[in-house]
Design a protein around this motif. Structure first.
Motif, PDB file in Angstrom:
ATOM      1  N   ASN A   1       0.836  -1.193   0.000  1.00 23.92           N
ATOM      2  CA  ASN A   1       0.000   0.000   0.000  1.00 23.92           C
ATOM      3  C   ASN A   1       0.869   1.240   0.000  1.00 23.92           C
ATOM      4  O   ASN A   1       2.050   1.194   0.340  1.00 23.92           O
ATOM      5  CB  ASN A   1      -0.903   0.026   1.243  1.00 23.92           C
ATOM      6  N   ILE A   2       0.276   2.366  -0.324  1.00 22.62           N
ATOM      7  CA  ILE A   2       1.014   3.628  -0.345  1.00 22.62           C
ATOM      8  C   ILE A   2       1.469   4.008   1.063  1.00 22.62           C
ATOM      9  O   ILE A   2       2.532   4.606   1.234  1.00 22.62           O
ATOM     10  CB  ILE A   2       0.177   4.748  -1.004  1.00 22.62           C
ATOM     11  N   ARG A   3       0.718   3.625   2.080  1.00 21.38           N
ATOM     12  CA  ARG A   3       1.118   3.963   3.449  1.00 21.38           C
ATOM     13  C   ARG A   3       2.372   3.207   3.864  1.00 21.38           C
ATOM     14  O   ARG A   3       3.165   3.706   4.646  1.00 21.38           O
ATOM     15  CB  ARG A   3      -0.027   3.713   4.421  1.00 21.38           C
ATOM     16  N   GLU A   4       2.573   1.990   3.336  1.00 23.43           N
ATOM     17  CA  GLU A   4       3.790   1.248   3.644  1.00 23.43           C
ATOM     18  C   GLU A   4       5.010   1.905   3.017  1.00 23.43           C
ATOM     19  O   GLU A   4       6.062   2.020   3.646  1.00 23.43           O
ATOM     20  CB  GLU A   4       3.657  -0.191   3.156  1.00 23.43           C
ATOM     21  N   TYR A   5       4.862   2.366   1.778  1.00 19.65           N
ATOM     22  CA  TYR A   5       5.963   3.068   1.123  1.00 19.65           C
ATOM     23  C   TYR A   5       6.244   4.400   1.814  1.00 19.65           C
ATOM     24  O   TYR A   5       7.399   4.801   1.961  1.00 19.65           O
ATOM     25  CB  TYR A   5       5.653   3.319  -0.354  1.00 19.65           C
ATOM     26  N   PHE A   6       5.208   5.067   2.238  1.00 23.68           N
ATOM     27  CA  PHE A   6       5.371   6.342   2.927  1.00 23.68           C
ATOM     28  C   PHE A   6       6.058   6.140   4.280  1.00 23.68           C
ATOM     29  O   PHE A   6       6.923   6.924   4.670  1.00 23.68           O
ATOM     30  CB  PHE A   6       4.001   7.014   3.110  1.00 23.68           C
ATOM     31  N   LEU A   7       5.702   5.084   4.983  1.00 24.65           N
ATOM     32  CA  LEU A   7       6.336   4.767   6.263  1.00 24.65           C
ATOM     33  C   LEU A   7       7.821   4.467   6.081  1.00 24.65           C
ATOM     34  O   LEU A   7       8.664   4.954   6.842  1.00 24.65           O
ATOM     35  CB  LEU A   7       5.633   3.582   6.918  1.00 24.65           C
TER      36      LEU A   7
END
Length: 118
Positions: A90-96
């Motif tokens: 997910n985009i949140r994993e990449y952002f994290l």
């Protein structure tokens, strides 16, 4: 758990880059703050004791070798038979992951600028 996580390159190929960037920062490669810390530590230890400097150099080398081994072992090899689905993340994993990696490399730029002005 490394046996289960083996072959992540086939399972999540997009996360391999982030795993590599974080491993490189752990090994004190040039774009990270850890390199500046290890160089400063070795410079300060030289005047104190040569034996301690040599042991710290070996410790640093074996730490980098283990990190490289950990990266290679977790990314390559046969994937665990219980996990065969492809996951893009997910985009949140990449952002994290970006929020973990970016400050580590931003601080080295700031510290080099501060050392330049001193």
């Amino acid at each position: 758990s490394l046996l289960i996580n083996k072959g992540l390159l086939n399972f999540m190929p997009s996360m391999t880059l982030w795993w590599f960037l974080l491993s490189v920062c752990n090994m004190a490669a040039p774009p990270s703050l850890n390199l500046l810390g290890e160089i400063s530590l070795l410079n300060s230890i030289v005047s104190w004791s040569w034996l301690t400097m040599i042991s710290l150099s070996f410790l640093s080398f074996f730490s980098a070798a283990y990190t490289l081994y950990l990266y290679a072992y977790s990314q390559h090899g046969k994937i665990f038979s219980g996990v065969y689905s492809f996951s893009g993340g997910n985009i949140r994993e990449y952002f994290l992951l970006f929020l973990h990696w970016f400050p580590l490399n931003l601080l080295i730029v700031k510290s080099e600028v501060c050392l330049f002005w001193i």
